[in-house]
Design a protein around this motif. Structure first.
Motif, PDB file in Angstrom:
ATOM      1  N   ARG A 537       0.778  -1.423  -0.019  1.00  0.00           N
ATOM      2  CA  ARG A 537       0.043  -0.349  -0.056  1.00  0.00           C
ATOM      3  C   ARG A 537       0.806   1.558   0.358  1.00  0.00           C
ATOM      4  N   GLU A 538       2.015   0.748   0.737  1.00  0.00           N
ATOM      5  CA  GLU A 538       2.598   2.526   0.992  1.00  0.00           C
ATOM      6  C   GLU A 538       2.806   2.706  -0.980  1.00  0.00           C
ATOM      7  N   TYR A 541       0.717   3.618  -2.938  1.00  0.00           N
ATOM      8  CA  TYR A 541      -0.381   5.182  -2.504  1.00  0.00           C
ATOM      9  C   TYR A 541       0.893   6.014  -3.583  1.00  0.00           C
ATOM     10  N   TRP A 542       1.715   5.989  -3.264  1.00  0.00           N
ATOM     11  CA  TRP A 542       2.572   6.429  -3.946  1.00  0.00           C
ATOM     12  C   TRP A 542       2.810   6.649  -5.369  1.00  0.00           C
ATOM     13  N   PHE A 710      11.191   4.618  -6.711  1.00  0.00           N
ATOM     14  CA  PHE A 710      10.362   4.918  -5.346  1.00  0.00           C
ATOM     15  C   PHE A 710      10.444   3.503  -4.593  1.00  0.00           C
TER      16      PHE A 710
ATOM     17  N   ARG B 272       8.519  13.030   7.718  1.00  0.00           N
ATOM     18  CA  ARG B 272       7.998  11.184   7.646  1.00  0.00           C
ATOM     19  C   ARG B 272       6.884  11.378   9.165  1.00  0.00           C
ATOM     20  N   ARG B 313       2.751   6.957   5.568  1.00  0.00           N
ATOM     21  CA  ARG B 313       2.642   6.221   4.822  1.00  0.00           C
ATOM     22  C   ARG B 313       4.347   6.467   3.742  1.00  0.00           C
ATOM     23  N   PHE B 314       4.581   7.423   3.141  1.00  0.00           N
ATOM     24  CA  PHE B 314       6.275   7.316   2.918  1.00  0.00           C
ATOM     25  C   PHE B 314       7.069   8.685   3.202  1.00  0.00           C
ATOM     26  N   PRO B 315       8.204   8.602   3.454  1.00  0.00           N
ATOM     27  CA  PRO B 315       8.684  10.290   3.161  1.00  0.00           C
ATOM     28  C   PRO B 315       8.328  11.224   2.840  1.00  0.00           C
TER      29      PRO B 315
END
Lengths: 729, 472
Positions: A537-538, A541-542, A710, B272, B313-315
């Motif tokens: 999901r990270e 979502y990115w 990423f 973050r 969720r991400f930096p």
């Protein structure tokens, strides 16, 4: 059930006398039985729903796995834009640049069902989100299936067997595996539809009623709209009719039931665009049509026999008619097949009949893990005691043979065969196993308890009948058949023990094995605590937030649905594997050298490449482990890609001894880019791959046409950006 | 300057205003402190105003260049007389006469007490500005630090004559470069220009500071807060954020191994985590986004408040975007009071619960219970107000929603600004839904009873058929 009918009214009366108002509520035995039956059924209904909520409690209310994400996305579209838009939806976000006509290439039953439930809830002004509806659709239908199982069991045996069947199917792991909360897939509603169709059909055969067979036609329609597995119905039912014909059980009831169900069901099924005219054009559906005509011939002969009243004349007539009918049938079939009007069997169908077919001919089917032949252990895992009860149930069925039991025997045997061929078809076998087993359990327990009860009527029976085997043994010592009661009690206890084990096993399996969403991974940490890997999901979502909205993402087809649903980006290929060449192109890109892959990626307008890599965490179903399938599928269309180039002495390696082409192909580079600098495990050299258990062979990876865009926190998903082409001058 | 302006009433007023102003008041000294620690620029100016004219003066005019006025989030003025705080106010409420020619925006401040001739008074002006720090270079790699440029007038912009002034920049760290002036001093991270003596009104000389600033550059481009009131005793707050890293954009992609191997050196300008300060007694906190829960967050609570530490969720690197929502429940009695007129008064704090964030556009939706009447809103600052209806569980007529919208919200708004919403609500409506449910279930049982007692027509006919068949 047995104990209640034996309860004497006197103590009940005295107990109730303290509550004068309740005296009016004194139940007759029949009412008591009804009350207990209804409440047991209600409890089973709730249990079937509740046991499937493990995943929601452990994780969250979310959609699981791969295909459900597509279903969720389409349902979202349906609720937002209405049915007409949905039916005509051309999805340009998948299969770039081809696109996909969604309305014509999916079974809409599931989405329409969820949207309908959503609408009904909103009509009663319950403002629930469509996601919650989707997550809970499968458990809800599992609950409904228990009801159908009850009625089915009642139809083929008695209400006791029905109750047992409902209880067994409520927690059968084979069924739970596809119907936990969040597993929003076609199978979730399809098993309900399948069992409903079968039940209604058996009911129609038993009663000969047009209404029931019409109902079963509608059940069939719902099944067709929900899942491709309807082919099982359209082949099993004619087979059943054929068997009844052969065994001389032909009746007017059967004639009415089948004809009505087939004709109406077929016409209804044609309304589903994805199915279309397959009922009259596809080889898989021809058996049903053949049996339909056979029934007409049979009826005609019956009529002629009635008219002629002359056995000799009739026999000659029979011979002529049969030869004619068979010739016409064979001729029609061969001409249809030769002219291409009747399409040949599909690969999936072949692979069902011949388990080795897919392995040799269609790697894309063979590559899916749920299409593998079933291991013996997974039968045990998914069925547990049902495996032993099934033969016993068959015995009882044969002992009391009727049209209904013949059906359930045939259903059981055929579905068991298919379950053996393909793992995912264990699901289809689960209801049959439960039904047949419930007959075994119900009949055995009924016989045993009647034995026990017969003994307890003896003068000594005033004590506690189940208090201890020693007292019971003494009580039965002077009986004519020694140990009969004792043995019956022991067997009853044994049955109880078995059923308890079953319940425990099912709960354990559900909580441990089948409630993982597989989007979020959980592992035990060093301290024993739970570690969550939310890398998918990270990454998605990115993609959703930080790439241009029209970006095209190339990945292996497994992740296509998830990328479009969660990442909201266009993908090249996805889990709807309708175009083998397109998938092979991606497979070829992944297994080529970078500069060759770059050409392919430019031709497909790819902006980002996504790979799944488990080397850091030890997540074994990553792209390197799937890589040989990419090579095979790519090589199947493009002979440039040869599997031996990636193997060393037939062995797949990623360490120093790996094949040079392997060490420099795009997939290897993308997975292991800068991995050589990383220390994954204490005491191991940098670049130690924890899945393969080796130090990687190529640590000095330079990317020329791509750049890292990423990487998720546990490196499970890595996304690379494709650089724009360089200027020519 | 004014003679070139076209004749209009507004300008005419302005001419009169500024001419009278100029003739009477003089700023005897001003010290301007510019705090550049975060991406929000906070400017405090300590002014000493002297009335040299023949009359008492009741108004003082603050002037800002348009570039700053456009990005002015909030302003606070404190009026001091002999060292005592007399009065503070928010002149942002007042009208803005605007002169197009001079690129200036004027904010007249009505003094709480007339400044008598010959007297001196203190005036502290606290201004919060956003969007004024520009990254230079505009794109940096992961290994580089973020450098920002701030441009300002070295002299205090004012329509008055200034006798003595100085300006101080407080910086978070290293200074890359700065404008050279003869009167300047750099002490550690404080850059001081001045004192400058005897400057005429609207003196201008640019000063540019180029410095390193790696603080989290969180800008919420969109923030929707929904506050749902239930008279059963609960307030449910849902906050939806779309956050952008407003600093220098990331160039050449993001490398996880660099980020993991050396967190202090790599991605210094990224962030973050975000910290949200929720009101005390918050419970049932959740943190999720469109695709599900975000499992990495910590919640700490004490009597002062609840602190929610959210790991994204991400930096977030320069130019990256993320959206998520948080939600929490609060006890109603902390926010709802009863006024004497039988009105319910809801007292809510405006602004985001996340620390040190600029909100470009904030929408607050207050969902009042079904059946609320006579709704009115009182806020201490201008907002766009509107009303709509929301249908939630078991709603028939819908819940009235008060929508407040405001641009450019900074943490200071949370501290000073309250919104009061008055409405009437009859507590009898509380029982409505419960009665509805009871009625629904009662009807269901009634239908079941009827069904059980009704003889089904189908079975009747079949028995009739059996009978007739039997007779035959």
């Amino acid at each position: 059930m047995g104990a209640t009918s034996n309860a004497s009214p006197a103590p009940l009366n005295s107990a109730l006398s303290s509550f004068p108002s309740l005296k009016a509520l004194k139940f007759t035995t029949k009412q008591q039985e009804l009350l207990i039956r209804v409440s047991a059924l209600a409890l089973i209904y709730v249990l079937a729903f509740v046991v499937r909520l493990f995943s929601v409690l452990r994780y969250e209310s979310m959609i699981h796995e791969f295909d459900p994400y597509f279903n969720y996305r389409t349902t979202l579209f349906l609720t937002k834009n209405g049915f007409s838009e949905f039916w005509n939806w051309f999805d340009s976000e998948s299969w770039y640049p081809l696109g996909r006509i969604i309305g014509g290439t999916l079974y809409p039953g599931l989405m329409v069902t969820a949207a309908l439930i959503h609408r009904i809830l909103h009509f009663f002004s319950f403002a629930v989100h469509i996601r919650e509806v989707c997550v809970l659709t499968a458990p809800f239908f599992a609950s409904n299936t228990t009801l159908v199982a009850y009625f089915f069991g009642k139809e083929i045996w008695d209400s006791g067997a029905g109750l047992v069947a409902a209880a067994l199917i409520a927690i059968c792991p084979g069924y739970i595996s596809r119907s936990v909360a969040g597993s929003y897939d076609n199978e979730g509603v399809a098993i309900f539809a399948l069992l409903l169709t079968f039940y209604l059909f058996v009911k129609a055969v038993n009663t000969g009623s047009l209404a029931w067979s019409l109902a079963s036609a509608f059940g069939y329609f719902y099944m067709v709209s929900a899942w491709g597995g309807y082919v099982f119905i359209i082949n099993l039912v004619p087979l059943y009719v054929l068997v009844l014909l052969v065994t001389g059980r032909y009746s007017m009831r059967l004639y009415v039931a089948y004809n009505c169900m087939y004709v109406v069901g077929m016409l209804l099924a044609m309304q589903i665009r994805f199915v279309g005219f397959q009922h009259v054009q596809s080889g898989e559906h021809m058996a049903a049509m053949g049996v339909f005509f056979l029934l007409q011939v049979f009826y005609f002969l019956d009529w002629v026999k009635y008219i002629l009243n002359d056995i000799k004349l009739f026999h000659s007539f029979l011979r002529i008619t049969l030869t004619c009918a068979i010739t016409v049938g064979v001729l029609a079939l061969s001409i249809g097949t030769a002219s291409g009007y009747i399409s040949p069997w599909t690969g999936r169908f072949y692979s069902l009949l011949d388990p080795t077919y897919a392995k040799d001919h269609i790697p894309i089917i063979a590559s899916v893990s749920e299409h593998q032949p079933t291991a013996w252990s997974s039968f045990m895992f998914d069925f547990h005691i049902l495996l032993f009860l099934f033969p016993a149930g068959l015995y009882f069925c044969f002992k009391r043979l009727s049209d209904a039991t013949i059906f359930v025997v045939m259903y059981g045997l055929t579905s068991m065969y298919f379950a053996g061929v393909m793992v995912r078809l264990i699901l289809v076998a689960a209801p049959a196993m439960c039904l047949v087993s419930s007959i075994a359990v119900s009949a055995t327990v009924k016989n045993l308890s009647s034995l026990v009860r017969a003994k307890s009527k003896s003068p000594q029976g005033s004590g506690k009948p189940l208090s201890g085997s020693k007292a019971a043994a003494k009580a039965s010592a002077d009986q004519s058949l020694p140990f009969q009661k004792n043995g019956a009690i022991a067997l009853l206890l044994g049955a109880l023990y078995l059923l308890c084990r079953y319940a425990i096993h099912c709960t354990w399996v559900t909580s441990e094995a089948y409630s993982s969403p597989s989007i979020v991974l959980a592992a035990r940490g060093h301290g024993g605590g739970r570690v969550i890997f939310d890398d998918y999901r990270e990454a998605y979502y990115w993609l959703r937030q930080n790439t241009p909205p029209d970006a095209k993402v190339m990945s292996w087809w497994d992740y296509g649905y998830q990328i479009t649903a969660m990442g909201n980006r266009t993908v090249i290929v996805d889990n709807n594997t309708w175009n083998n060449t397109h998938i092979a192109t991606v497979g070829r890109a992944m297994s080529s050298y970078e500069h060759e892959a770059y050409e392919i990626m430019l031709s497909l307008d790819v902006n980002y490449v996504l790979v799944v890599f488990g080397g850091v965490t030890g997540y074994s179903s990553d792209d390197i482990n799937k890589f040989l399938w990419m090579v095979r599928i790519g090589g199947g269309v493009f002979p440039v890609i040869k599997e031996p180039d990636y193997l060393v002495n037939g062995e797949f390696r990623v360490d120093k001894g790996a094949a040079p082409k392997m060490l420099n192909c795009l997939m290897y580079k993308l997975c292991y880019y800068r991995f050589g600098e990383m220390t994954t495990e204490y005491g191991k050299p940098p670049g130690y791959d924890r899945v393969r258990g080796v130090e990687i062979g190529n640590k000095d990876i330079k990317l020329e046409y791509l750049e890292e865009a990423f990487t998720t926190s546990n490196w499970i998903v890595r996304i690379y950006k494709v650089k724009p082409p360089k200027n020519r001058w | 300057m004014e003679c070139r302006l076209p004749f209009s009433l507004v300008v005419f007023c302005l001419v009169i205003l500024s001419s009278t102003v100029r003739s009477e008041l003089v700023i005897s000294s001003v010290e301007k402190w510019v705090d550049l620690h975060s991406h929000i620029v906070r400017v405090v100016s300590f002014l000493k105003v002297e009335n040299q004219g023949p009359y008492d003066v009741s108004e003082f005019v603050l002037a800002f260049p348009d570039a700053q006025a456009k990005n002015l989030a909030t302003m606070l003025v404190i009026y001091l007389e002999e060292g005592k705080i007399i009065y503070s106010e928010f002149p942002i409420n007042s009208t803005k006469p605007k002169s197009k020619q001079s690129n200036m925006t004027f904010y007249p401040v009505t003094l709480p007490k007339k400044l008598e001739k010959g007297k001196t008074a203190g005036l502290d002006v606290y201004v919060v500005l956003t969007n004024l720090l520009k990254p230079l270079p505009k794109e940096i790699t992961q290994a580089e630090s973020q450098l920002l440029v701030y441009t300002d007038n070295i002299y205090y912009t004012s329509p008055y004559h200034i006798r003595n002034q100085s300006i101080v920049f407080r910086l978070p760290g290293r200074i890359e470069s700065y404008s050279e002036y003869s009167e300047m001093r750099l002490v550690e991270s404080e850059l001081r220009y001045g004192p400058f003596e005897e400057q005429p009104p609207f003196s201008y000389s640019p000063v540019v500071v180029h410095f390193e600033n790696n603080n989290s550059f969180a800008v919420a481009s969109n923030f929707v807060q929904e506050i749902e009131i239930s008279h059963w005793g609960n307030v449910q707050v849902t906050e939806q954020y779309t956050i952008i890293h407003g600093g220098a954009h990331l160039k050449n992609g993001f490398s996880r191994i660099d980020y993991q191997a050396n967190p202090s050196m790599s991605g210094a300008s990224s962030f973050r985590t975000l910290v949200a300060r929720l009101p005390p007694m918050s419970h049932s906190v959740y943190y999720r986004d469109e695709i599900g829960n975000i499992s990495t967050s910590h919640l700490r609570g004490d009597s002062q408040g609840t602190q929610l530490e959210m790991e994204l969720r991400f930096p977030m690197f320069g130019g990256w975007k993320i959206s998520f929502s948080i939600g929490y429940s609060l006890p109603l009695h902390d926010f709802l009071f009863e006024s004497d007129a039988g009105n319910n008064v809801l007292n809510i704090t405006f602004g985001s619960s996340i620390e040190e964030i600029v909100v470009e556009n904030q929408i607050v939706r207050v969902v009042l219970p079904q059946g609320s009447k006579d709704i009115s809103v009182k806020s201490q600052f201008p907002t766009k107000k509107s009303q709509e209806l929301k249908y939630s569980h078991l709603d028939i007529v819908g819940r009235p929603v008060v929508v407040l919208e405001k641009d450019n919200v900074v943490p200071e708004h949370k501290r000073y600004f309250q919104v009061y919403i008055y409405y009437k609500f009859n507590n009898i409506f509380l029982l409505g839904k419960a009665m509805m449910l009871i009625l629904g279930i009662f009807l269901l049982f009634l239908m079941c009873i009827l069904y059980m007692h009704a003889d089904l027509a189908l079975s009747k006919t079949s028995s009739w058929e059996e009978e007739t068949e039997g007779r035959k």
